[in-house]
Design a protein around this motif. Sequence first.
Motif, short mmCIF file in Angstrom:
data_model
loop_
_atom_site.label_atom_id
_atom_site.label_comp_id
_atom_site.label_asym_id
_atom_site.label_seq_id
_atom_site.Cartn_x
_atom_site.Cartn_y
_atom_site.Cartn_z
N ASP A 16 -1.54 -5.99 5.82
CA ASP A 16 -2.50 -6.85 6.50
C ASP A 16 -1.81 -8.02 7.22
O ASP A 16 -2.32 -8.53 8.21
CB ASP A 16 -3.54 -7.40 5.52
CG ASP A 16 -4.45 -6.31 4.96
OD1 ASP A 16 -4.50 -5.20 5.55
OD2 ASP A 16 -5.09 -6.57 3.92
N ALA A 17 -0.63 -8.40 6.72
CA ALA A 17 0.13 -9.49 7.33
C ALA A 17 0.97 -9.02 8.51
O ALA A 17 1.59 -9.83 9.20
CB ALA A 17 1.03 -10.15 6.29
N GLY A 18 1.01 -7.69 8.75
CA GLY A 18 1.74 -7.18 9.91
C GLY A 18 3.01 -6.42 9.60
O GLY A 18 3.81 -6.14 10.49
N ILE A 19 3.20 -6.06 8.34
CA ILE A 19 4.41 -5.31 7.96
C ILE A 19 4.05 -3.83 7.89
O ILE A 19 3.00 -3.45 7.37
CB ILE A 19 4.95 -5.84 6.61
CG1 ILE A 19 5.34 -7.31 6.79
CG2 ILE A 19 6.13 -5.01 6.13
CD1 ILE A 19 5.59 -8.06 5.51
N ARG A 20 4.94 -2.99 8.43
CA ARG A 20 4.70 -1.54 8.43
C ARG A 20 4.42 -1.04 7.01
O ARG A 20 4.98 -1.55 6.04
CB ARG A 20 5.92 -0.79 8.97
CG ARG A 20 6.13 -0.94 10.45
CD ARG A 20 7.39 -0.25 10.96
NE ARG A 20 8.58 -0.84 10.33
CZ ARG A 20 9.41 -0.17 9.53
NH1 ARG A 20 9.23 1.10 9.29
NH2 ARG A 20 10.45 -0.76 8.98
N ALA A 21 3.57 -0.04 6.88
CA ALA A 21 3.11 0.46 5.58
C ALA A 21 4.27 0.88 4.68
O ALA A 21 4.33 0.48 3.51
CB ALA A 21 2.14 1.61 5.77
N GLN A 22 5.18 1.69 5.19
CA GLN A 22 6.28 2.18 4.36
C GLN A 22 7.15 1.01 3.87
O GLN A 22 7.55 0.97 2.71
CB GLN A 22 7.12 3.19 5.14
CG GLN A 22 8.19 3.85 4.29
CD GLN A 22 8.94 4.92 5.07
OE1 GLN A 22 8.97 4.90 6.29
NE2 GLN A 22 9.56 5.82 4.35
N ALA A 23 7.42 0.07 4.74
CA ALA A 23 8.21 -1.10 4.36
C ALA A 23 7.45 -1.96 3.36
O ALA A 23 8.04 -2.50 2.42
CB ALA A 23 8.58 -1.91 5.60
N ALA A 24 6.15 -2.09 3.57
CA ALA A 24 5.33 -2.89 2.65
C ALA A 24 5.37 -2.31 1.24
O ALA A 24 5.47 -3.04 0.25
CB ALA A 24 3.90 -2.97 3.16
#
Length: 131
Positions: A16-24
């Motif tokens: 939600d803060a703008g970080i790619r899903a896999q990286a999150a």
Amino acid sequence: MESYLKRVPGAQTLVDAGIRAQAAVRLARAGFTSLEKIAAVTRDDLLAVYGVSLRTVEQCERALGHDLPWPTAFWREKGFAPDFARILCKGGIDSLEALGKRSFKELRALGLGPLRIRQCEAVLGRLLDEG
């Protein structure tokens, strides 16, 4: 991926803060479950997480609105490998002055081999004391 995000606490917050899903997911699994936790560390700490790239770190910085400190940058600019730079920084060696105060024996105690110590001597332009 969406259902997986729900199973990893904190991952959705990072997405939600703008970080790619896999990286999150990778960050959350490593304990970085909020922007506040990310703000409390360095670029090196994030880059040490398996699968986290400089691109991910930059996404985190954009989400935070500021750059994270990067203690190893000085040594990396001198051509030192990232793991070598981390060893020096963890040993409290963050400048040429600090490096010049260390002996060959002290650098060996940090786990540096002779080739890396020679690289230190090359950047200093002199041999280190045996100590």
